[in-house]
Design a protein around this motif. Structure first.
Motif, PDB file in Angstrom:
ATOM      1  N   ARG A 133     -32.024 -19.235  16.620  1.00 20.86           N
ATOM      2  CA  ARG A 133     -31.925 -20.371  15.688  1.00 20.86           C
ATOM      3  C   ARG A 133     -32.468 -21.640  16.336  1.00 20.86           C
ATOM      4  NH1 ARG A 133     -28.027 -24.092  13.503  1.00 20.86           N
ATOM      5  NH2 ARG A 133     -26.611 -23.649  15.232  1.00 20.86           N
ATOM      6  N   LEU A 134     -33.255 -22.379  15.572  1.00 15.40           N
ATOM      7  CA  LEU A 134     -33.855 -23.616  16.070  1.00 15.40           C
ATOM      8  C   LEU A 134     -32.862 -24.763  15.902  1.00 15.40           C
ATOM      9  CD1 LEU A 134     -37.480 -24.721  15.740  1.00 15.40           C
ATOM     10  CD2 LEU A 134     -35.716 -26.364  15.162  1.00 15.40           C
ATOM     11  N   LEU A 135     -32.497 -25.393  17.009  1.00 15.57           N
ATOM     12  CA  LEU A 135     -31.496 -26.464  16.994  1.00 15.57           C
ATOM     13  C   LEU A 135     -32.103 -27.844  16.800  1.00 15.57           C
ATOM     14  CD1 LEU A 135     -29.302 -25.208  19.985  1.00 15.57           C
ATOM     15  CD2 LEU A 135     -28.988 -24.762  17.537  1.00 15.57           C
ATOM     16  N   ASP A 136     -33.315 -28.040  17.327  1.00 16.05           N
ATOM     17  CA  ASP A 136     -33.942 -29.360  17.219  1.00 16.05           C
ATOM     18  C   ASP A 136     -35.424 -29.235  17.552  1.00 16.05           C
ATOM     19  OD1 ASP A 136     -34.210 -32.053  16.785  1.00 16.05           O
ATOM     20  OD2 ASP A 136     -33.181 -32.688  18.616  1.00 16.05           O
ATOM     21  N   ILE A 137     -36.211 -30.223  17.126  1.00 16.78           N
ATOM     22  CA  ILE A 137     -37.619 -30.334  17.529  1.00 16.78           C
ATOM     23  C   ILE A 137     -37.748 -31.627  18.321  1.00 16.78           C
ATOM     24  CG2 ILE A 137     -40.008 -30.560  16.770  1.00 16.78           C
ATOM     25  CD1 ILE A 137     -39.300 -28.922  14.316  1.00 16.78           C
ATOM     26  N   GLU A 138     -38.054 -31.489  19.613  1.00 16.58           N
ATOM     27  CA  GLU A 138     -38.141 -32.635  20.517  1.00 16.58           C
ATOM     28  C   GLU A 138     -39.599 -32.927  20.845  1.00 16.58           C
ATOM     29  OE1 GLU A 138     -35.862 -31.335  23.831  1.00 16.58           O
ATOM     30  OE2 GLU A 138     -33.947 -31.462  22.771  1.00 16.58           O
ATOM     31  N   ILE A 139     -39.836 -34.098  21.369  1.00 17.17           N
ATOM     32  CA  ILE A 139     -41.189 -34.511  21.745  1.00 17.17           C
ATOM     33  C   ILE A 139     -41.297 -34.607  23.261  1.00 17.17           C
ATOM     34  CG2 ILE A 139     -42.943 -36.334  21.594  1.00 17.17           C
ATOM     35  CD1 ILE A 139     -42.578 -34.802  19.017  1.00 17.17           C
ATOM     36  N   GLN A 140     -42.275 -33.912  23.838  1.00 13.23           N
ATOM     37  CA  GLN A 140     -42.591 -34.021  25.261  1.00 13.23           C
ATOM     38  C   GLN A 140     -43.816 -34.913  25.428  1.00 13.23           C
ATOM     39  OE1 GLN A 140     -42.882 -29.803  26.536  1.00 13.23           O
ATOM     40  NE2 GLN A 140     -41.597 -30.443  28.242  1.00 13.23           N
ATOM     41  N   ARG A 150     -41.781 -29.597  20.804  1.00 11.57           N
ATOM     42  CA  ARG A 150     -41.283 -28.321  21.307  1.00 11.57           C
ATOM     43  C   ARG A 150     -39.951 -28.004  20.636  1.00 11.57           C
ATOM     44  NH1 ARG A 150     -38.742 -28.796  27.434  1.00 11.57           N
ATOM     45  NH2 ARG A 150     -37.219 -30.424  26.986  1.00 11.57           N
ATOM     46  N   ALA A 151     -39.711 -26.735  20.468  1.00  8.40           N
ATOM     47  CA  ALA A 151     -38.492 -26.280  19.806  1.00  8.40           C
ATOM     48  C   ALA A 151     -37.374 -26.110  20.831  1.00  8.40           C
ATOM     49  CB  ALA A 151     -38.757 -24.961  19.097  1.00  8.40           C
ATOM     50  N   ARG A 152     -36.198 -26.671  20.527  1.00 10.70           N
ATOM     51  CA  ARG A 152     -34.996 -26.388  21.331  1.00 10.70           C
ATOM     52  C   ARG A 152     -34.155 -25.404  20.533  1.00 10.70           C
ATOM     53  NH1 ARG A 152     -29.884 -28.629  21.718  1.00 10.70           N
ATOM     54  NH2 ARG A 152     -30.443 -30.450  20.468  1.00 10.70           N
ATOM     55  N   MET A 153     -33.836 -24.284  21.148  1.00 11.80           N
ATOM     56  CA  MET A 153     -33.231 -23.173  20.411  1.00 11.80           C
ATOM     57  C   MET A 153     -31.944 -22.705  21.075  1.00 11.80           C
ATOM     58  SD  MET A 153     -36.832 -21.103  20.175  1.00 11.80           S
ATOM     59  CE  MET A 153     -36.864 -21.113  21.965  1.00 11.80           C
ATOM     60  N   GLU A 154     -31.184 -21.924  20.344  1.00  4.53           N
ATOM     61  CA  GLU A 154     -30.061 -21.232  20.966  1.00  4.53           C
ATOM     62  C   GLU A 154     -30.647 -20.267  21.988  1.00  4.53           C
ATOM     63  OE1 GLU A 154     -27.912 -19.354  17.802  1.00  4.53           O
ATOM     64  OE2 GLU A 154     -26.835 -21.196  17.262  1.00  4.53           O
ATOM     65  N   PRO A 155     -30.154 -20.275  23.232  1.00  4.04           N
ATOM     66  CA  PRO A 155     -30.752 -19.443  24.289  1.00  4.04           C
ATOM     67  C   PRO A 155     -30.854 -17.982  23.865  1.00  4.04           C
ATOM     68  CG  PRO A 155     -29.132 -20.951  25.209  1.00  4.04           C
ATOM     69  CD  PRO A 155     -29.006 -21.062  23.715  1.00  4.04           C
ATOM     70  N   VAL A 156     -32.008 -17.381  24.187  1.00  2.00           N
ATOM     71  CA  VAL A 156     -32.245 -15.992  23.825  1.00  2.00           C
ATOM     72  C   VAL A 156     -33.029 -15.327  24.951  1.00  2.00           C
ATOM     73  CG1 VAL A 156     -34.370 -16.553  22.580  1.00  2.00           C
ATOM     74  CG2 VAL A 156     -33.151 -14.446  22.031  1.00  2.00           C
ATOM     75  N   GLN A 157     -32.734 -14.053  25.233  1.00  2.00           N
ATOM     76  CA  GLN A 157     -33.449 -13.310  26.272  1.00  2.00           C
ATOM     77  C   GLN A 157     -34.756 -12.770  25.701  1.00  2.00           C
ATOM     78  OE1 GLN A 157     -32.883 -11.861  29.618  1.00  2.00           O
ATOM     79  NE2 GLN A 157     -31.632 -13.677  29.890  1.00  2.00           N
ATOM     80  N   THR A 164     -34.911 -21.205  26.151  1.00  2.00           N
ATOM     81  CA  THR A 164     -34.219 -22.242  25.390  1.00  2.00           C
ATOM     82  C   THR A 164     -35.215 -23.145  24.677  1.00  2.00           C
ATOM     83  OG1 THR A 164     -32.467 -22.214  27.054  1.00  2.00           O
ATOM     84  CG2 THR A 164     -32.490 -24.085  25.545  1.00  2.00           C
ATOM     85  N   TYR A 165     -36.411 -23.290  25.271  1.00  2.00           N
ATOM     86  CA  TYR A 165     -37.442 -24.150  24.688  1.00  2.00           C
ATOM     87  C   TYR A 165     -38.710 -23.328  24.438  1.00  2.00           C
ATOM     88  CZ  TYR A 165     -34.501 -28.039  26.203  1.00  2.00           C
ATOM     89  OH  TYR A 165     -33.461 -28.903  26.386  1.00  2.00           O
ATOM     90  N   ALA A 166     -39.438 -23.692  23.409  1.00  2.00           N
ATOM     91  CA  ALA A 166     -40.714 -23.030  23.103  1.00  2.00           C
ATOM     92  C   ALA A 166     -41.687 -24.063  22.557  1.00  2.00           C
ATOM     93  CB  ALA A 166     -40.513 -21.915  22.086  1.00  2.00           C
ATOM     94  N   THR A 167     -42.951 -23.917  22.908  1.00  2.00           N
ATOM     95  CA  THR A 167     -43.947 -24.891  22.449  1.00  2.00           C
ATOM     96  C   THR A 167     -44.242 -24.705  20.961  1.00  2.00           C
ATOM     97  OG1 THR A 167     -46.171 -25.758  22.773  1.00  2.00           O
ATOM     98  CG2 THR A 167     -45.890 -23.405  23.102  1.00  2.00           C
ATOM     99  N   LEU A 168     -44.508 -25.825  20.314  1.00  2.00           N
ATOM    100  CA  LEU A 168     -44.974 -25.827  18.922  1.00  2.00           C
ATOM    101  C   LEU A 168     -46.391 -26.394  18.844  1.00  2.00           C
ATOM    102  CD1 LEU A 168     -41.630 -26.934  17.244  1.00  2.00           C
ATOM    103  CD2 LEU A 168     -42.829 -24.777  16.846  1.00  2.00           C
ATOM    104  N   HIS A 169     -47.000 -26.649  20.013  1.00  2.00           N
ATOM    105  CA  HIS A 169     -48.412 -27.037  20.156  1.00  2.00           C
ATOM    106  C   HIS A 169     -48.705 -28.453  19.645  1.00  2.00           C
ATOM    107  CE1 HIS A 169     -49.370 -23.075  21.614  1.00  2.00           C
ATOM    108  NE2 HIS A 169     -48.767 -22.544  20.568  1.00  2.00           N
ATOM    109  N   ASN A 170     -48.636 -28.680  18.353  1.00  2.00           N
ATOM    110  CA  ASN A 170     -48.925 -30.016  17.814  1.00  2.00           C
ATOM    111  C   ASN A 170     -48.328 -30.139  16.414  1.00  2.00           C
ATOM    112  OD1 ASN A 170     -50.889 -28.870  15.930  1.00  2.00           O
ATOM    113  ND2 ASN A 170     -52.252 -28.680  17.710  1.00  2.00           N
ATOM    114  N   ALA A 171     -48.412 -31.346  15.842  1.00  2.00           N
ATOM    115  CA  ALA A 171     -47.804 -31.610  14.539  1.00  2.00           C
ATOM    116  C   ALA A 171     -48.411 -30.734  13.453  1.00  2.00           C
ATOM    117  CB  ALA A 171     -47.954 -33.090  14.179  1.00  2.00           C
TER     118      ALA A 171
END
Length: 593
Positions: A133-140, A150-157, A164-171
């Motif tokens: 589940r995606l908890l927030d979209i943050e800006i790096q 980047r996506a901040r998510m519920e930790p997953v293996q 915990t984080y994954a890139t979303l590349h751009n807007a």
């Protein structure tokens, strides 16, 4: 022990080996598989890789029991599938298999492309995907101010790593995926390395979610986020006042191919910026051993990890002394490295070398307008504009001045290249102005009749037409010169051109660089300097340094353990030098280490 779980084995091993306290390293139960031999002294390896691994096993080294040999395509694929079936049961994580040519002589013949061997290839397993589940979209914020969501998510293996984080590349990518806070998403590690959001599970979308939009302010410094016309990337306009950009700028400045400040890595840079000890790269040169020790103590206190030696009143300082020495050593560098270290957008090592080789001195690089920079090889309008815009910022000029005042100096400054004489004239100036209907033939004609912009302007359209310029082109040029802003810009560019031309050596005494037109190839290990250093010194003398040997190669310099490039040189009859001959050449031209 109830402590935080390590992110992955690689980070755990690297972190263990980098501990300043060897007692901590000794407590970490590290293990490894031997998979190759680096150097052999006083003996010879077997003829094949598989036989070497068998010998390593016989000597007691741990070698993976999964290692095998295969013949032909069918054999390789069978091995790949067999390992894939075992993958989940292995007591360690893998992301694929590597096929290697078994025969060492064949390996030497195939050689390398850059640092990658031609005789080995990775066959990756498909990227593993997981749902979370995606908890927030943050800006790096990156070094150049690029704002990346980047996506901040519920930790997953995912593939053995907690993500915990994954890139979303751009807007634009966020809009394409229509990712919203609260969504269930599929995440994978691209190439089992970089986590990325693949898609949204729309049927699990909760009610009342809203589309995400790029914020207007930087989350770090609150400066405006701006998007260049036609670009996908948004950028923070804060520059060095933005702590995020400052960190990335300092890491880049200290990197090996830039100022090469050994030991000044991300961990120390983070602390220096966090405790506000360094605002610009120039501040690094004022740091003392006491400053670094104080920084380390503050960081340890913050993290609750004060070493036992500190509790006992003893403070290790050798690491800090080494850092101060490395910073001091970086004061002596090359102009090309310095320009690359500044982190100017679009300026890589190659462009930095072009600027240094053609303009010769920092004073010219930092004062040339974009139209003059565009006459240099491989520098187009966008790159020239980026360089000029960087030095047009008073803050950036102040940082450069502070670095010079701190003692940074260059071993390779000299006169601008004499080749500029044929690239800088009124015709070039008019070509850059992009006047409608005014083509290269007409600009050359005007340059022959009028030596300066002032003389051209005084003559007027009637005289230009008599000289052979088409009436439409003359009318458009006259209109452009009547625009005060454009005329002012042209005059500024012309002055810069004359400043550069005045610095050129007299035509009679102008000499080409001593190695101009020669192509060198470096192979094997050099003892007195690294291959990067040798390349820099040869290029400073005008040589081209290539990664491959051909009939056009002038010299191959062979160090220890030279491989296929040496064989190729002998086959083609290309002269082969040892390291002493290279050093003698460099010394002859004042470029010895």
């Amino acid at each position: 022990h109830g402590e935080k779980t390590l992110a992955n084995p690689r980070n755990g091993a690297a972190g263990s080996l980098r501990q300043l306290d060897p007692a901590i390293t000794a407590k970490r139960k590290l293990s490894f598989f031997a998979y190759a031999v680096g150097v052999v002294e006083g003996g010879e390896l077997p003829a094949t890789h598989s036989q070497t691994l068998k010998k390593l096993r016989d000597w007691g080294f741990p070698v993976s029991p999964e290692v095998s040999t295969a013949k032909g395509f069918d054999g390789l694929i069978a091995y790949y599938r067999a390992i894939g079936a075992k993958r989940d049961a292995l007591p360690y994580d893998i992301d694929g298999v590597v096929y290697k040519l078994d025969d060492y002589e064949g390996q030497r013949t195939m050689g390398f492309v850059s640092r990658a061997p031609r005789w080995a290839i990775a066959h990756k397993f498909p990227a593993q995907e997981q749902m979370t589940r995606l908890l927030d979209i943050e800006i790096q914020i990156g070094r150049t101010g690029a704002a990346t969501p980047r996506a901040r998510m519920e930790p997953v293996q995912v593939a053995g790593v907690t993500v915990t984080y994954a890139t979303l590349h751009n807007a634009d990518q966020v809009a394409r995926l229509d990712v919203r806070v609260g969504d269930t998403v599929i995440v994978r590690r691209a190439g089992d390395v970089i986590p990325e959001v693949v898609r949204v599970v729309e049927e699990q979308r909760p009610p009342h979610t809203v589309p995400w939009h790029m914020p207007t302010r930087c989350p770090i410094c609150n400066s405006a986020l701006v998007r260049e016309e036609g670009a996908a990337v948004w950028r923070c306009s804060g520059g060095l006042i933005c702590a995020a950009q400052r960190k990335e700028a300092l890491i880049h400045f200290a990197s090996r191919r830039a100022m090469d400040i050994d030991g000044l890595g991300e961990r120390y840079v983070d602390a220096l910026v966090e405790f506000d000890m360094v605002k610009t790269p120039a501040d690094l040169y004022a740091l003392t051993v006491d400053d670094f020790v104080a920084m380390k103590q503050r960081a340890d206190e913050r993290d609750g990890t004060v070493p036992e030696t500190v509790k006992q009143g003893k403070v290790a300082t050798k690491w800090a002394e080494n850092l101060v020495e490395a910073i001091d050593a970086s004061r002596t560098t090359t102009l090309a490295r310095f320009l690359f270290a500044l982190g100017i957008m679009h300026i890589g090592e190659s462009t930095a070398k072009t600027l240094a080789a053609w303009l010769g001195r920092l004073e010219f690089v930092r004062s040339m307008p974009a139209p003059v920079l565009r006459v240099l090889p491989d520098i187009g309008a966008e790159v020239a504009g980026s360089i000029a815009a960087f030095f047009a910022q008073p803050g950036n000029q102040a940082v450069v001045d502070a670095l010079l005042e701190a003692g940074v100096h260059f071993t390779d400054e000299g006169d601008p290249s004499p080749k500029l004489r044929e690239r800088l004239d009124l015709a070039v100036l008019l070509d850059m102005a992009n006047v409608s209907k005014l083509g290269p033939k007409s600009t050359q004609l005007l340059a022959q009749h009028y030596p300066t912009l002032a003389a051209l302007t005084r003559a007027g359209a009637a005289h230009w037409i008599v000289a052979g310029v088409p009436q439409a082109a003359a009318t458009n040029l006259e209109a452009m010169l009547a625009d005060e802003d454009q005329q002012r810009e042209l005059l500024h560019t012309e002055q810069a051109m004359h400043q550069l031309l005045a610095a050129l050596p007299a035509a009679a005494s102008a000499e080409a660089a001593p190695l101009d037109g020669q192509t060198f190839v470096l192979t094997g290990t050099l003892q007195s300097l690294s291959r990067d250093e040798a390349k820099d010194r040869l290029e400073a003398l005008g040589a081209k340094v290539s990664g491959s040997v051909s009939k056009k190669t002038s010299v191959v310099v062979a160090g220890e353990a030279a491989g296929s490039k040496l064989d190729k040189a002998n086959e083609l009859g290309v002269p082969v030098w040892d390291e002493s001959q290279l050093l003698a050449l460099l010394a002859e031209h004042g470029a010895a280490p």
